[in-house]
Write an enzyme that holds these catalytic residues in place. Structure first.
Site, PDB file in Angstrom:
ATOM      1  N   TYR A   1       0.841  -1.208   0.000  1.00  0.00           N
ATOM      2  CA  TYR A   1       0.000   0.000   0.000  1.00  0.00           C
ATOM      3  C   TYR A   1       0.872   1.252   0.000  1.00  0.00           C
ATOM      4  O   TYR A   1       0.618   2.215  -0.697  1.00  0.00           O
ATOM      5  CB  TYR A   1      -0.930  -0.008   1.215  1.00  0.00           C
TER       6      TYR A   1
ATOM      7  N   PHE B   1      -7.080  19.454 -24.665  1.00  0.00           N
ATOM      8  CA  PHE B   1      -7.744  18.171 -24.888  1.00  0.00           C
ATOM      9  C   PHE B   1      -9.070  18.203 -24.126  1.00  0.00           C
ATOM     10  O   PHE B   1      -9.216  18.955 -23.162  1.00  0.00           O
ATOM     11  CB  PHE B   1      -6.835  17.034 -24.392  1.00  0.00           C
ATOM     12  N   ASP B   2     -10.060  17.394 -24.523  1.00  0.00           N
ATOM     13  CA  ASP B   2     -11.400  17.582 -23.933  1.00  0.00           C
ATOM     14  C   ASP B   2     -11.468  17.343 -22.422  1.00  0.00           C
ATOM     15  O   ASP B   2     -12.159  18.072 -21.718  1.00  0.00           O
ATOM     16  CB  ASP B   2     -12.517  16.861 -24.710  1.00  0.00           C
TER      17      ASP B   2
ATOM     18  N   ASP C   1       1.112  19.181 -21.108  1.00  0.00           N
ATOM     19  CA  ASP C   1       0.196  18.049 -21.219  1.00  0.00           C
ATOM     20  C   ASP C   1       0.819  17.136 -22.264  1.00  0.00           C
ATOM     21  O   ASP C   1       0.587  17.285 -23.458  1.00  0.00           O
ATOM     22  CB  ASP C   1      -1.196  18.554 -21.637  1.00  0.00           C
TER      23      ASP C   1
ATOM     24  N   ALA D   1       1.023  13.707 -23.199  1.00  0.00           N
ATOM     25  CA  ALA D   1       0.662  12.301 -23.448  1.00  0.00           C
ATOM     26  C   ALA D   1       1.511  11.701 -24.564  1.00  0.00           C
ATOM     27  O   ALA D   1       1.831  10.519 -24.544  1.00  0.00           O
ATOM     28  CB  ALA D   1      -0.821  12.203 -23.805  1.00  0.00           C
TER      29      ALA D   1
ATOM     30  N   LYS E   1      -0.877   6.589 -23.632  1.00  0.00           N
ATOM     31  CA  LYS E   1      -0.389   6.890 -24.974  1.00  0.00           C
ATOM     32  C   LYS E   1       1.091   6.481 -25.071  1.00  0.00           C
ATOM     33  O   LYS E   1       1.368   5.305 -25.138  1.00  0.00           O
ATOM     34  CB  LYS E   1      -0.592   8.385 -25.281  1.00  0.00           C
TER      35      LYS E   1
ATOM     36  N   HIS F   1     -21.759  12.295 -27.576  1.00  0.00           N
ATOM     37  CA  HIS F   1     -21.285  11.387 -28.632  1.00  0.00           C
ATOM     38  C   HIS F   1     -21.117   9.950 -28.163  1.00  0.00           C
ATOM     39  O   HIS F   1     -21.223   9.022 -28.951  1.00  0.00           O
ATOM     40  CB  HIS F   1     -19.968  11.905 -29.232  1.00  0.00           C
TER      41      HIS F   1
END
Ligand SMILES: *Cc1c(COP(=O)(O)O)cnc(C)c1O
Length: 460
Positions: free
Chosen positions: A72, A125-126, A216, A218, A259, A451
């Site tokens: 843990y 990014f969304d 960001d 990725a 990614k 969507h």
């Protein structure tokens, strides 16, 4: 000589995939409400929905799983990943998170210190946009105009518009800019890279105004490969050196490890220098993601990521990866099919505004092409356009955008060049009957993120 770099690996384990008949697909798609998100993956022959968490792990990664320490607190796995992240970024602090959005939810609020603040990114990014808004700030995109011109070559369509950035900082007042977010590669603009020259200019503007810089990242390795192959002066640089030069420009690095981390689930937070920020993020992490040495991840997955991060920076792997995307893009371009050109890092974006100009944006031209491609060849692509963008919160109208894309997203180390040929053939067949494509309208429209679960019907 082969124009495209071949795979620097061979196949040790196979996962069967099944072809369906066109007749079966007709029924399957109808039952899915003309929304391929509702298809079962077993009914998809080649799945190009996303490159997120869908890649294949290597023998070294599967081996590393066995070393996973599920303690843990203070797990060995954590310390192994920490040393890799620190080696690559040269930052002082590392915290894992369960995926990219987990990192966003614990880090972004730290920068929002008062009302009416904004974040500025080349393109949010969304999920990043969502977490900016949840934190009470506004997300402003500031992409270079070349990003919107799909047919003209530009080596770095992911770049920031630095002039616009300066103006935005002036208009909003520097004290109201919570952060400048460098999205590399620029996912929403077509996986397009950002040059180091542009990253440096952008970071300098932020620094001159005392604004924090957040990467960001990725797809930081794919971006580094594009810098190596497209930017003057970097042809002889290592991917690691380019990555380090990139990280040196920022205060914080956030990463969806699904990614370029070459794992199925995971996220990374790395912080340069700022101990107070590190402590604050760590405190916020505990109730949201978990104890700071696992952050929502499983020990064995942390070990697989420690290996995957390094493999993702291997130049031979990257050469094939980027070339596989280019191979598919070239097939389409040679057939006269309009795509975002040049191709970016992880996907081919088909310009469906040009593909089916007779379908208006509010009848989702790209969704119509996506559906027809599934019917033709069992390939699942995804719409990146007005269906995804949703409605304007003020006017309640579906948002218009010049970018109505069908994204053919290539999972890492997963499909072969033959698969890419099947995809290209399918798209070509749809293109040959593009005039017959029909627009779509809602049968059921969910209130948020429509969507994913919408059901649609054809406009007669
Ligand atoms: C995927 C992605 C995210 C979100 O990461 P998840 O792991 O899907 O939560 C954030 N930013 C960029 C640029 C991404 O591509």
């Amino acid at each position: 000589m082969n124009q495209y770099h071949a795979e620097p690996y061979k196949i040790k384990m196979v996962e069967p995939i099944k072809k369906t008949t066109k007749k079966e697909r007709k029924t399957l798609l109808k039952n899915a409400g003309y929304n391929p998100f509702s298809l079962r993956s077993k009914d998809v022959y080649i799945d190009l929905l996303t490159d997120s968490g869908t890649g294949a792990m290597s023998q070294e990664q599967w081996g590393a799983l066995m070393r996973g320490d599920e303690a843990y607190a203070g797990s060995h796995s954590f310390y192994r990943l920490e040393s890799v992240v620190k080696h690559i970024t040269q930052y002082d602090y590392f915290i894992p998170s369960h995926q990219g959005r987990g990192a966003e939810q614990v880090v972004l609020p730290e920068f929002v210190t008062h009302d009416d603040m904004v974040f500025i990114s080349n393109t949010h990014f969304d999920t990043t946009r969502a977490h900016v808004e949840i934190a009470g700030a506004t997300a402003i995109d500031c992409a270079t105009p070349e990003a919107f011109d799909t047919s003209t070559y530009h080596p770095f369509k992911g770049n920031f518009d630095t002039q616009k950035l300066k103006k935005l900082i002036e208009t909003h007042g520097k004290e109201n800019v919570a952060g400048v977010i460098l999205t590399i590669t620029n996912n929403s603009a077509g996986g397009q890279p950002v040059s180091l020259k542009n990253l440096k200019a952008t970071a300098q503007i932020a620094m001159d105004n005392n604004i924090p810089v957040i990467i960001d990242g990725a797809r930081f390795s794919e971006n580094a490969y594009f810098i190596k192959t497209r930017e003057e002066g970097y042809a002889d640089s290592d991917i690691l050196d380019i990555a380090r030069e990139t990280f040196a420009l920022a205060d914080v690095f956030l990463m969806s490890a699904k990614k370029d981390g070459l794992v199925n689930m995971g996220g990374i937070i790395a912080i340069n220098n700022d101990e107070t920020l590190y402590k604050n993020v760590r405190s916020r992490l505990v109730p949201m993601e978990g104890f700071p040495t696992y952050g929502g991840m499983i020990g064995r997955d942390i070990d697989a990521l420690a290996v995957g991060l390094k493999e993702g920076m291997d130049v031979d792997y990257l050469a094939h990866r980027i070339d596989q995307v280019r191979y598919l893009g070239d097939q389409l371009r040679h057939a006269g099919i309009p795509i975002q050109y040049p191709t970016g890092g992880h996907a081919v974006f088909v310009d469906c505004k040009a593909f089916a100009p007779h379908i208006p944006y509010h009848q989702f031209p790209a969704q119509s092409v996506v559906n027809e491609l599934y019917l033709e060849s069992g390939v699942r692509a995804v719409e990146i356009g007005s269906l995804l963008l949703g409605r304007d919160p003020k006017t309640n109208e579906t948002v218009d955008t010049p970018l109505q894309f069908m994204r053919l997203t290539i999972p890492r180390r997963t499909y072969t060049q033959n698969h890419m040929d099947v995809v290209a053939e399918g798209v070509k067949r749809v293109y040959s009957k593009r005039e017959q494509l029909k627009g779509l309208t809602f049968e059921y429209e969910p209130p948020v993120l429509r969507h994913f679960t919408a059901t649609l019907k054809y406009v007669e």
